[in-house]
Design a protein around this motif. Structure first.
Motif, PDB file in Angstrom:
ATOM      1  N   ALA A  84      48.063  51.312  32.646  1.00 43.17           N
ATOM      2  CA  ALA A  84      48.598  49.947  32.609  1.00 43.17           C
ATOM      3  C   ALA A  84      49.774  49.751  33.557  1.00 43.17           C
ATOM      4  O   ALA A  84      49.866  48.738  34.254  1.00 43.17           O
ATOM      5  N   LEU A  85      50.673  50.716  33.597  1.00 46.59           N
ATOM      6  CA  LEU A  85      51.871  50.559  34.424  1.00 46.59           C
ATOM      7  C   LEU A  85      51.540  50.562  35.913  1.00 46.59           C
ATOM      8  O   LEU A  85      52.329  50.070  36.724  1.00 46.59           O
ATOM      9  N   GLN A  86      50.386  51.105  36.254  1.00 47.32           N
ATOM     10  CA  GLN A  86      49.971  51.103  37.657  1.00 47.32           C
ATOM     11  C   GLN A  86      49.131  49.870  37.995  1.00 47.32           C
ATOM     12  O   GLN A  86      49.154  49.383  39.131  1.00 47.32           O
ATOM     13  N   THR A  87      48.393  49.354  37.017  1.00 47.79           N
ATOM     14  CA  THR A  87      47.456  48.261  37.304  1.00 47.79           C
ATOM     15  C   THR A  87      47.992  46.872  36.960  1.00 47.79           C
ATOM     16  O   THR A  87      47.533  45.882  37.526  1.00 47.79           O
ATOM     17  N   LEU A  88      48.946  46.791  36.038  1.00 51.19           N
ATOM     18  CA  LEU A  88      49.488  45.484  35.668  1.00 51.19           C
ATOM     19  C   LEU A  88      50.361  44.934  36.796  1.00 51.19           C
ATOM     20  O   LEU A  88      51.309  45.598  37.221  1.00 51.19           O
ATOM     21  N   PRO A  89      50.086  43.733  37.281  1.00 51.76           N
ATOM     22  CA  PRO A  89      50.960  43.133  38.295  1.00 51.76           C
ATOM     23  C   PRO A  89      52.367  42.930  37.739  1.00 51.76           C
ATOM     24  O   PRO A  89      52.535  42.472  36.609  1.00 51.76           O
ATOM     25  N   LYS A  90      53.363  43.257  38.519  1.00 49.60           N
ATOM     26  CA  LYS A  90      54.747  43.131  38.068  1.00 49.60           C
ATOM     27  C   LYS A  90      55.260  41.697  38.201  1.00 49.60           C
ATOM     28  O   LYS A  90      56.286  41.348  37.623  1.00 49.60           O
ATOM     29  N   ALA A  95      49.932  38.298  37.832  1.00 52.07           N
ATOM     30  CA  ALA A  95      49.395  38.720  36.533  1.00 52.07           C
ATOM     31  C   ALA A  95      48.519  37.627  35.928  1.00 52.07           C
ATOM     32  O   ALA A  95      47.449  37.905  35.366  1.00 52.07           O
ATOM     33  N   VAL A  96      48.967  36.377  36.030  1.00 53.73           N
ATOM     34  CA  VAL A  96      48.184  35.250  35.505  1.00 53.73           C
ATOM     35  C   VAL A  96      46.852  35.139  36.235  1.00 53.73           C
ATOM     36  O   VAL A  96      45.803  34.902  35.624  1.00 53.73           O
ATOM     37  N   GLU A  97      46.897  35.320  37.535  1.00 51.77           N
ATOM     38  CA  GLU A  97      45.672  35.233  38.331  1.00 51.77           C
ATOM     39  C   GLU A  97      44.672  36.318  37.927  1.00 51.77           C
ATOM     40  O   GLU A  97      43.461  36.086  37.902  1.00 51.77           O
ATOM     41  N   LYS A  98      45.186  37.481  37.560  1.00 45.57           N
ATOM     42  CA  LYS A  98      44.310  38.606  37.226  1.00 45.57           C
ATOM     43  C   LYS A  98      43.819  38.564  35.783  1.00 45.57           C
ATOM     44  O   LYS A  98      42.661  38.902  35.503  1.00 45.57           O
ATOM     45  N   PHE A  99      44.675  38.125  34.839  1.00 49.25           N
ATOM     46  CA  PHE A  99      44.327  38.222  33.422  1.00 49.25           C
ATOM     47  C   PHE A  99      44.274  36.890  32.672  1.00 49.25           C
ATOM     48  O   PHE A  99      43.831  36.865  31.526  1.00 49.25           O
ATOM     49  N   THR A 100      44.755  35.809  33.238  1.00 46.03           N
ATOM     50  CA  THR A 100      44.949  34.488  32.628  1.00 46.03           C
ATOM     51  C   THR A 100      46.192  34.507  31.732  1.00 46.03           C
ATOM     52  O   THR A 100      46.524  35.526  31.115  1.00 46.03           O
ATOM     53  N   GLU A 101      46.852  33.363  31.658  1.00 47.47           N
ATOM     54  CA  GLU A 101      48.092  33.281  30.887  1.00 47.47           C
ATOM     55  C   GLU A 101      47.850  33.497  29.401  1.00 47.47           C
ATOM     56  O   GLU A 101      48.643  34.159  28.719  1.00 47.47           O
ATOM     57  N   ASP A 102      46.765  32.944  28.872  1.00 47.58           N
ATOM     58  CA  ASP A 102      46.482  33.108  27.443  1.00 47.58           C
ATOM     59  C   ASP A 102      46.337  34.576  27.065  1.00 47.58           C
ATOM     60  O   ASP A 102      46.854  35.024  26.036  1.00 47.58           O
ATOM     61  N   GLY A 108      51.699  40.070  24.770  1.00 49.88           N
ATOM     62  CA  GLY A 108      53.127  40.186  25.029  1.00 49.88           C
ATOM     63  C   GLY A 108      53.493  40.003  26.487  1.00 49.88           C
ATOM     64  O   GLY A 108      52.831  40.529  27.382  1.00 49.88           O
ATOM     65  N   ILE A 109      54.573  39.261  26.728  1.00 54.83           N
ATOM     66  CA  ILE A 109      55.007  38.971  28.100  1.00 54.83           C
ATOM     67  C   ILE A 109      56.468  39.378  28.308  1.00 54.83           C
ATOM     68  O   ILE A 109      57.170  38.810  29.140  1.00 54.83           O
ATOM     69  N   GLY A 110      56.923  40.378  27.553  1.00 53.66           N
ATOM     70  CA  GLY A 110      58.329  40.760  27.555  1.00 53.66           C
ATOM     71  C   GLY A 110      58.998  40.889  28.912  1.00 53.66           C
ATOM     72  O   GLY A 110      59.989  40.201  29.188  1.00 53.66           O
ATOM     73  N   PRO A 111      58.527  41.756  29.805  1.00 56.69           N
ATOM     74  CA  PRO A 111      59.236  41.954  31.076  1.00 56.69           C
ATOM     75  C   PRO A 111      59.217  40.733  31.981  1.00 56.69           C
ATOM     76  O   PRO A 111      60.197  40.456  32.671  1.00 56.69           O
ATOM     77  N   TRP A 112      58.119  39.998  31.994  1.00 55.19           N
ATOM     78  CA  TRP A 112      58.068  38.783  32.815  1.00 55.19           C
ATOM     79  C   TRP A 112      59.024  37.724  32.262  1.00 55.19           C
ATOM     80  O   TRP A 112      59.757  37.080  33.008  1.00 55.19           O
ATOM     81  N   SER A 113      59.016  37.563  30.945  1.00 55.05           N
ATOM     82  CA  SER A 113      59.868  36.556  30.317  1.00 55.05           C
ATOM     83  C   SER A 113      61.344  36.878  30.498  1.00 55.05           C
ATOM     84  O   SER A 113      62.163  35.987  30.740  1.00 55.05           O
ATOM     85  N   ALA A 114      61.698  38.156  30.387  1.00 54.76           N
ATOM     86  CA  ALA A 114      63.097  38.554  30.573  1.00 54.76           C
ATOM     87  C   ALA A 114      63.567  38.202  31.981  1.00 54.76           C
ATOM     88  O   ALA A 114      64.714  37.778  32.177  1.00 54.76           O
ATOM     89  N   TYR A 115      62.681  38.360  32.949  1.00 55.32           N
ATOM     90  CA  TYR A 115      63.055  38.019  34.326  1.00 55.32           C
ATOM     91  C   TYR A 115      63.289  36.516  34.470  1.00 55.32           C
ATOM     92  O   TYR A 115      64.226  36.089  35.152  1.00 55.32           O
TER      93      TYR A 115
END
Length: 311
Positions: A84-90, A95-102, A108-115
């Protein structure tokens, strides 16, 4: 208030989850971060330290009142597989384009939301909006601290998949409550963060690497304690409540070899660094004329229909 206090200390006896990191730990972490700020900032923050401290848990209270808040506190990395840490867009848009926002929000959207909170704090500094600076500083401190909790990075967030229900609150509430007073949590002066987004993901990676030890050590230790040794009863807010015993808590903390202390210390350091970085990125505005700022208290109206889990 009775229900709130039970949530903090009895995560394993109730159907609702505990406050993350615990009221005590979140408040302590935010408070200590203030003392790492430079002179140009501490003159504004220190007079407001009570607000920064007491409102450290507002994001948790908000989870039960605001739709879309709960998923800001965690990310289930293992949902995305071992890599996951290698494939998840930072970056959020990728990330939305790859997985959709829903889909992202569901896990969980912790790191994106914190930014995003960090960017909003930067804007608050730019506009010298004192109320927004204080509110967003308290919120950002909470979100960063959550990302440093191993169980905020896994599907098995409360040991529910390994017959360890209650471990979430045990790790982040009960242990700090009994031991944090002895932790040396001074972290030195705040430093500038060159790449905030990547720093958040690095914190998540470090926390996630500790998930196995958090769970394994508790399970192994339980083999040496009978139920009446593992749990005890204490008087809390005029209620007699069942808690993890002091003996079991101390044995667990010792077996973890300072893990919780290290993660708390890392949280304090990161929070101070991110506050400082937001101020620098905003052009280092003069904050001294903002003293005396007042922030309206948030009104939390619980919505029973919201589905909230242990993050």
């Amino acid at each position: 208030m009775r229900i709130f206090m039970i949530w903090i200390f009895l995560p394993f006896l109730i159907s609702e989850p505990p406050i993350t990191w615990g009221f005590y730990a979140h408040s302590l972490i935010n408070r200590l971060a203030v003392f790492s700020l430079p002179e140009e900032m501490i003159g504004f923050y220190k007079p407001q330290i009570q607000y920064i401290t007491e409102n450290a848990v507002n994001p948790d209270r908000r989870r039960y009142a605001v739709e879309g808040e709960a998923e800001k506190h965690y990310i289930d990395l293992d949902y995305y597989g071992d890599s996951a840490l290698q494939t998840l867009p930072k970056y959020w848009n990728e990330a939305v384009e790859k997985f959709t926002e829903d889909s992202l929000r569901m896990n969980g959207i912790g790191p994106w939301s914190a930014y995003f909170s960090f960017l909003n704090l930067t804007k608050a500094f730019e506009s010298k909006n004192s109320a927004a600076i204080l509110r967003l500083s308290a919120d950002l401190g909470h979100y960063i601290a959550d990302l440093n909790v191993p169980l905020h990075t896994t599907v098995n967030y409360n040991g529910q998949l390994t017959d360890q229900v209650g471990i979430h609150g045990f790790w982040e509430s009960r242990v700090p409550e009994l031991q944090a007073k002895d932790y040396p949590l001074w972290v030195g002066q705040a430093e500038y963060v060159e790449k905030p987004q990547l720093a958040l993901w690095e914190a998540v990676a470090v926390a996630h690497a500790q998930v196995d030890s958090v769970l394994f050590i508790e399970k192994e230790l339980t083999k040496n304690f009978s139920p009446d040794q593992k749990f005890s009863y204490e008087e809390r807010n005029k209620l007699t409540v069942r808690v993890y015993s002091r003996e079991f808590t101390e044995a667990y903390a010792q077996a973890l070899d300072g893990q919780i202390e290290r993660q708390m210390k890392k949280s304090v350091k990161m929070i101070a660094d991110f506050w400082f970085t937001a101020w620098v990125n905003a052009g280092q505005p003069d904050l001294f004329d903002l003293n005396g700022a007042k922030v309206d208290e948030e009104d939390f109206v619980v919505k029973p229909e919201l589905k909230v889990r242990d993050h």
